[in-house]
Write a protein that holds these residues in place. Structure first.
Motif, mmCIF file in Angstrom:
data_model
loop_
_atom_site.group_PDB
_atom_site.id
_atom_site.type_symbol
_atom_site.label_atom_id
_atom_site.label_comp_id
_atom_site.label_asym_id
_atom_site.label_seq_id
_atom_site.Cartn_x
_atom_site.Cartn_y
_atom_site.Cartn_z
ATOM 1 N N THR A 2 0.845 -1.193 0.000
ATOM 2 C CA THR A 2 0.000 0.000 0.000
ATOM 3 C C THR A 2 0.880 1.243 0.000
ATOM 4 O O THR A 2 2.093 1.165 0.201
ATOM 5 N N ARG A 3 0.254 2.368 -0.203
ATOM 6 C CA ARG A 3 1.004 3.620 -0.234
ATOM 7 C C ARG A 3 1.671 3.890 1.116
ATOM 8 O O ARG A 3 2.773 4.427 1.186
ATOM 9 N N ASP A 4 1.033 3.481 2.209
ATOM 10 C CA ASP A 4 1.608 3.719 3.538
ATOM 11 C C ASP A 4 2.821 2.832 3.812
ATOM 12 O O ASP A 4 3.697 3.195 4.580
ATOM 13 N N ASP A 5 2.874 1.660 3.172
ATOM 14 C CA ASP A 5 3.986 0.740 3.414
ATOM 15 C C ASP A 5 5.325 1.340 3.002
ATOM 16 O O ASP A 5 6.331 1.146 3.668
ATOM 17 N N ASP A 6 5.364 2.043 1.856
ATOM 18 C CA ASP A 6 6.642 2.572 1.413
ATOM 19 C C ASP A 6 7.027 3.859 2.141
ATOM 20 O O ASP A 6 8.093 4.404 1.923
ATOM 21 N N GLN A 7 6.179 4.364 3.010
ATOM 22 C CA GLN A 7 6.487 5.542 3.807
ATOM 23 C C GLN A 7 7.094 5.175 5.159
ATOM 24 O O GLN A 7 7.658 6.016 5.843
ATOM 25 N N ASP A 8 6.976 3.896 5.548
ATOM 26 C CA ASP A 8 7.499 3.454 6.843
ATOM 27 C C ASP A 8 9.024 3.395 6.796
ATOM 28 O O ASP A 8 9.632 3.081 5.786
#
Length: 70
Positions: A2-8
Motif C-alpha cells: 500500500t502507499r503507507d507501506d513505502d512511507q514506513d
C-alpha cells in the motif's frame, strides 16, 4: 504494497554499532622478517604462471560449452 507501506522507516538492526573514534596511531604495515627456515622449506608446488593465454578448447573444457539445457 500500500502507499503507507513505502512511507514506513526500515527496521533498525540492534546489532549494528557506531564506528569507534579514529585511533591516534596508524597500524603498522611493515613486512616482518622471513622465517628462519625459509631457505630450506620445500616449494609450494604451485606452478609459476607461463604468461600464455588459454586457447578456445581449454576455456571450453574449464567452463563448459554454455549449454544450460539439461
Amino acid at each position: 504494497m500500500t502507499r503507507d507501506d513505502d512511507q514506513d522507516a526500515p527496521p533498525v538492526n540492534p546489532t549494528l554499532a557506531v564506528r569507534p573514534a579514529v585511533a591516534d596511531e596508524s597500524p603498522s604495515v611493515e613486512q616482518s622478517d622471513a622465517p628462519a627456515d625459509f631457505a630450506i622449506r620445500p616449494a609450494s608446488g604451485v606452478p609459476i604462471p607461463s604468461g600464455k593465454g588459454l586457447n578456445a578448447d581449454q576455456v571450453t573444457a574449464l567452463l563448459g560449452d554454455g549449454d544450460t539445457e539439461g
